[in-house]
Motif scaffolding. Structure first.
Motif, PDB file in Angstrom:
ATOM      1  N   ILE A   1     -30.286  -1.579 -28.752  1.00 31.72           N
ATOM      2  CA  ILE A   1     -30.517  -2.969 -28.352  1.00 31.72           C
ATOM      3  C   ILE A   1     -30.693  -3.060 -26.841  1.00 31.72           C
ATOM      4  N   VAL A   2     -29.815  -2.384 -26.091  1.00 30.39           N
ATOM      5  CA  VAL A   2     -29.891  -2.423 -24.629  1.00 30.39           C
ATOM      6  C   VAL A   2     -31.218  -1.856 -24.136  1.00 30.39           C
TER       7      VAL A   2
ATOM      8  N   VAL B   1     -34.127  -4.454 -24.737  1.00 29.52           N
ATOM      9  CA  VAL B   1     -34.116  -5.590 -23.814  1.00 29.52           C
ATOM     10  C   VAL B   1     -34.402  -5.128 -22.390  1.00 29.52           C
ATOM     11  N   GLN B   2     -33.930  -3.922 -22.039  1.00 27.09           N
ATOM     12  CA  GLN B   2     -34.217  -3.381 -20.713  1.00 27.09           C
ATOM     13  C   GLN B   2     -35.716  -3.177 -20.522  1.00 27.09           C
ATOM     14  N   PHE B   3     -36.391  -2.732 -21.562  1.00 29.02           N
ATOM     15  CA  PHE B   3     -37.836  -2.535 -21.493  1.00 29.02           C
ATOM     16  C   PHE B   3     -38.550  -3.867 -21.261  1.00 29.02           C
ATOM     17  N   GLU B   4     -38.060  -4.929 -21.939  1.00 31.31           N
ATOM     18  CA  GLU B   4     -38.687  -6.243 -21.775  1.00 31.31           C
ATOM     19  C   GLU B   4     -38.463  -6.808 -20.371  1.00 31.31           C
ATOM     20  N   SER B   5     -37.343  -6.453 -19.747  1.00 28.36           N
ATOM     21  CA  SER B   5     -36.963  -7.070 -18.467  1.00 28.36           C
ATOM     22  C   SER B   5     -37.307  -6.220 -17.256  1.00 28.36           C
TER      23      SER B   5
ATOM     24  N   ILE C   1     -34.510  -6.293 -13.521  1.00 30.88           N
ATOM     25  CA  ILE C   1     -33.140  -6.524 -14.001  1.00 30.88           C
ATOM     26  C   ILE C   1     -32.556  -5.204 -14.495  1.00 30.88           C
ATOM     27  N   ALA C   2     -31.364  -4.878 -14.031  1.00 35.06           N
ATOM     28  CA  ALA C   2     -30.684  -3.644 -14.434  1.00 35.06           C
ATOM     29  C   ALA C   2     -29.616  -3.969 -15.474  1.00 35.06           C
ATOM     30  N   ILE C   3     -29.685  -3.290 -16.622  1.00 37.36           N
ATOM     31  CA  ILE C   3     -28.688  -3.472 -17.682  1.00 37.36           C
ATOM     32  C   ILE C   3     -27.894  -2.177 -17.797  1.00 37.36           C
ATOM     33  N   THR C   4     -26.582  -2.261 -17.639  1.00 36.54           N
ATOM     34  CA  THR C   4     -25.719  -1.084 -17.759  1.00 36.54           C
ATOM     35  C   THR C   4     -24.824  -1.236 -18.986  1.00 36.54           C
TER      36      THR C   4
ATOM     37  N   HIS D   1     -29.706  -9.433 -34.113  1.00 37.67           N
ATOM     38  CA  HIS D   1     -30.348 -10.678 -33.693  1.00 37.67           C
ATOM     39  C   HIS D   1     -29.412 -11.477 -32.787  1.00 37.67           C
ATOM     40  N   ALA D   2     -28.116 -11.540 -33.142  1.00 32.19           N
ATOM     41  CA  ALA D   2     -27.157 -12.307 -32.341  1.00 32.19           C
ATOM     42  C   ALA D   2     -26.963 -11.690 -30.962  1.00 32.19           C
ATOM     43  N   VAL D   3     -26.755 -10.356 -30.912  1.00 33.25           N
ATOM     44  CA  VAL D   3     -26.504  -9.689 -29.634  1.00 33.25           C
ATOM     45  C   VAL D   3     -27.750  -9.731 -28.753  1.00 33.25           C
ATOM     46  N   GLU D   4     -28.922  -9.505 -29.348  1.00 35.45           N
ATOM     47  CA  GLU D   4     -30.175  -9.553 -28.575  1.00 35.45           C
ATOM     48  C   GLU D   4     -30.398 -10.936 -27.967  1.00 35.45           C
TER      49      GLU D   4
END
Length: 440
Positions: A302-303, A306-310, A315-318, A336-339
């Motif tokens: 999931i991370v 979303v990292q690819f989209e952002s 935006i950095a997601i750790t 779906h909820a977490v995304e």
């Protein structure tokens, strides 16, 4: 509820102790009333003294035995110089041959026997004074008063506990059912054993079941209305989009083309809103396809998405944490909820923002936290952001372009897994959304 049980227990215990104390007082009063009349003992004493002065000790003993049989007790007579005429009183008013108690116990028993005994002064010839002591026959077994008190206290504790549980047990069951109903289990009802009771608790149980049935019917009607309206809206939307496509093919003026593009964008937004409403209505009734989820690879996937989209917004997601290893749930719905929450965190973090996703295990619960460094939410609106179609006036909602349904969908999915989702403002700034899901 524990405090309530303790209060009920103490009230019942105090009431029982008052009742027992009153009962003991009545018994003691009745025993006092059952004592031989002082006038009768006086007449007996005069008769015995007269017999002694006229006929001697033998005649006195024979007459005393008759009176003892009649009165069901023991008679002792002393002259004024302290000499016994029949037999001396034992030290503790009991037959010393039957005693093996220590001195302290003998003295305690002597006090009890002295209280139960009666003392009459008799005047003989020449004003000679005699003392008659009458002790009623002991009809009870020789049980220590302390043992009786201890057994009575134990009986009071047990009976008070049983009575308090009998009173509080149904309320505990009602509390459990009410909590389940409040958490979204619309089929929760009070069992028939409580409903069939002919008291206030039974009335409360029946009224709860009736209320729950009406609420379930209202919610079902609302869900059907949402689904029906959403489906009906999509039909004219489809026709409008076909007409729009035909109009675009006619190659109208540039100004008209701009209007057509604007209409298409609005149609897409309306179609997306209808899709979210349909998703929300399906979550009310649809059963989850639950299974075992390998949590860490699932969360990493999931991370990464979303990292690819952002990435274009910097935006950095750790991701931190390696527990728990597995989770029982519906992987598609939970994703779906977490995304949804993670995308919101990236949106509100802004260009070059930082988002942290952490996982841990606390008290047999999987904790997934998503933290951003955005503007946060007003404290009085932290709970409201999970309400359907709610849009706050803060910076987090003013220009989002959303419909206020995404967090509501996330909350319904989490509740369907018997979990919780909460939002907190971070002390250093930003918002933290925390998923709490029970482990299998």
């Amino acid at each position: 509820m524990k405090n309530t049980f303790l209060r009920v227990f103490l009230v019942v215990l105090f009431s029982n102790m008052v009742v027992v104390a009153i009962g003991l007082g009545v018994v003691d009063f009745v025993e006092d009333r059952n004592q031989v009349s002082a006038d009768v003992l006086g007449d007996i004493g005069v008769s015995l003294v007269s017999t002694y002065e006229k006929s001697g000790t033998s005649a006195l003993q024979e007459q005393a035995r008759r009176f003892e049989k009649q009165l069901q007790g023991s008679i002792f007579i002393y002259q004024e110089n302290g000499r016994p005429l029949l037999r001396p009183l034992p030290r503790n008013f009991r037959d010393s041959t039957n005693l093996s108690d220590p001195v302290g116990a003998e003295e305690a028993q002597a006090s009890a026997d002295a209280r139960r005994s009666q003392f009459i002064q008799v005047i003989g010839a020449s004003n000679t004074q005699y003392l008659l002591v009458f002790r009623p026959q002991d009809k009870s077994d020789a049980i220590s008063p302390w043992a009786i008190a201890l057994l009575s206290l134990l009986g009071l504790l047990v009976s008070s506990g049983i009575l308090a549980y009998w009173l509080m047990g149904p309320l505990l069951k009602l509390q459990k059912i009410t909590r389940s109903f409040g958490q979204g289990e619309m089929s929760a009802r009070v069992d028939h054993r409580l409903v069939q009771r002919n008291d206030a608790i039974g009335n409360l149980a029946r009224e709860f079941n009736e209320m729950a049935g009406r609420i379930e019917t209202l919610l079902s009607s609302k869900e059907r209305l949402l689904r029906d309206v959403s489906h009906e809206l999509r039909t004219p939307l489809a026709r409008i989009e076909v007409a729009l496509t035909i109009a675009e093919d006619k190659h109208g003026q540039p100004a008209q083309q701009n209007y057509l593009v604007r209409i298409r964008n609005e149609l897409h937004e309306l179609d997306e809103l209808i899709g979210q409403v349909l998703t929300l209505s399906r979550l009310e009734a649809a059963s989850m396809q639950k299974g075992t989820i390998e949590l860490q690879p699932w969360l990493t996937d999931i991370v990464d998405d979303v990292q690819f989209e952002s990435q274009l917004r910097g935006i950095a997601i750790t991701k931190t944490g390696d527990l728990p290893k597995a989770l029982h749930g519906d992987p598609v719905q939970l994703r779906h909820a977490v995304e949804n929450v993670l995308r919101n965190a990236c949106f509100y973090s802004g260009e070059g923002g930082a988002v942290e996703v952490s996982s841990s295990e606390v008290d047999k619960q999987a904790i997934i936290s998503i933290k951003d460094n955005g503007p946060g939410v007003a404290d009085d609106m932290l709970e409201k952001i999970f309400h359907a179609f709610f849009r706050s006036s803060s910076a987090r909602e003013s220009n989002s372009g959303g419909f206020g349904v995404g967090l509501t969908i996330a909350k319904r999915i989490v509740q369907a897994h018997n979990g919780e989702i909460q939002a907190f403002n971070r002390p250093e700034g930003g918002l933290e959304v925390r998923f709490c899901l029970p482990l299998a």
